[in-house]
Design an enzyme around this catalytic site. Sequence first.
Site, mmCIF file in Angstrom:
data_model
loop_
_atom_site.group_PDB
_atom_site.id
_atom_site.type_symbol
_atom_site.label_atom_id
_atom_site.label_comp_id
_atom_site.label_asym_id
_atom_site.label_seq_id
_atom_site.Cartn_x
_atom_site.Cartn_y
_atom_site.Cartn_z
ATOM 1 N N TYR A 126 -1.821 -11.996 -5.571
ATOM 2 C CA TYR A 126 -1.738 -10.563 -5.279
ATOM 3 C C TYR A 126 -0.404 -10.282 -4.599
ATOM 4 C CZ TYR A 126 -2.765 -6.032 -3.177
ATOM 5 O OH TYR A 126 -2.728 -4.709 -2.820
ATOM 6 N N GLU A 151 1.881 -2.095 -6.699
ATOM 7 C CA GLU A 151 0.961 -3.237 -6.607
ATOM 8 C C GLU A 151 0.939 -4.034 -7.899
ATOM 9 O OE1 GLU A 151 -3.453 -3.153 -4.947
ATOM 10 O OE2 GLU A 151 -3.426 -2.752 -7.084
#
Length: 397
Positions: free
Chosen positions: A109, A197
């Site tokens: 992530y 993101e």
Amino acid sequence: MKIHEYQAKRLLAKFGIPVPDGVCAATPDAAAAAFDELGAPLSVVKAQIHAGGRGKGGGVKLVRSAAEARDAAAGMLGKPLVTHQTGPEGRIVQLVYVERGSDIARELYLAVAVDRVHAAPVMMASAEGGMDIEELAVERPEAILKEAIHPVKGMLPFQTRRLCKGLGFTGATAKTAAKVMMALAKAFTELDCSIAEINPLIVTADGAVIALDAKMNFDSNALFRHKDLLELRDLNEEDPKEIEASKHDLNYIALDGNIGCMVNGAGLAMATMDTIQIKGGSPANFLDVGGGANKDQVTNAFKILLSDDNVKGVLINIFGGIMKCDTIAEGVIAAAKEVELAVPLVVRLEGTNVQRGREMLEASGVALQTASSLDEAAEKIVALTSGKAGSAVEKQA
Ligand code: GDP
Ligand code: MN
């Protein structure tokens, strides 16, 4: 402003972040053709909606032939996709992205968002990327590494090294990952993002680092300096009431309660919503008509409120300063007549020209109740609307 995954990937690619090859398709046949064009043994058909969690909702399908790509696209296009971010009604899929499949060794992530505590953008990274980052943030926040990005100097090399170490990257992979981190920080700043993101950022079996998913939101207040980004806006994904409101320079956010609110000033709007809630009601929206709204804006604001079927009553709470109470009254009367007001209306006016405003409302013949304090106004509208949530469509004279 939000954009689609495929658009975010194109932007990230311009900053040097590796992304898989992909082709958009609006029909099942186009998805089959896209599979052939990519010419890979494995591709992925991905629903393009402004919401995450598509994988778990059936919006990400691995396909091994043009026929499978066609079937996967047919299963998504024109149908609602429900994910934990869309609400129970889901979002209608209008476009799929067909992408060359990747051989995943690790899912990580990586994201940048503005952090209030640091008063700066913060890069967040976790070795446990993939689908459940929200849960991870709650259950094991220590598994998310953070580096504050200096507002002027930007992301610094020692910070990317620290993150790479924390993520367990070594050798050539660490070098590529550090480049991706620098590029993401740069993209975030240059494009005035509110979030950027990559989830997951993957490492492939042969050590390549690739952005497999991408989400970018932009600060609407900075869009005037990014005309090219404005073209990426997809009105299909936005609430029609919010689009209409933005045309009239009104700050409107749809919520899921049943009391429509028209207020001037964001602070007063927040206080009004809180007071409704304290009195046991539930606001249907946030609406700030601004300090200097004119009669047309008030009329349009009123129409937008009433176009929401959930609205079972309206509370108007105006403090007349720059905007005078008689202007508000004029707009309310015009709109109420135009739209045939069929729900209870409570009006609380205070401030400049309040007397004249009240007289106009009384003389207008529009069915409404007045209140002299916010407490009283909220109590009245909650009483008039209680028991009228959901599908109750009782009318009130
Ligand atoms: P999201 O669920 O909306 O966040 O959609 P993502 O694009 O993140 O995809 C969800 C999951 O699908 C990823 O975490 C991967 O596990 C899987 N996935 C997506 N693309 C590929 C691919 O090219 N190959 C493989 N093996 N899995 C993929
Ligand atoms: Mn994802």
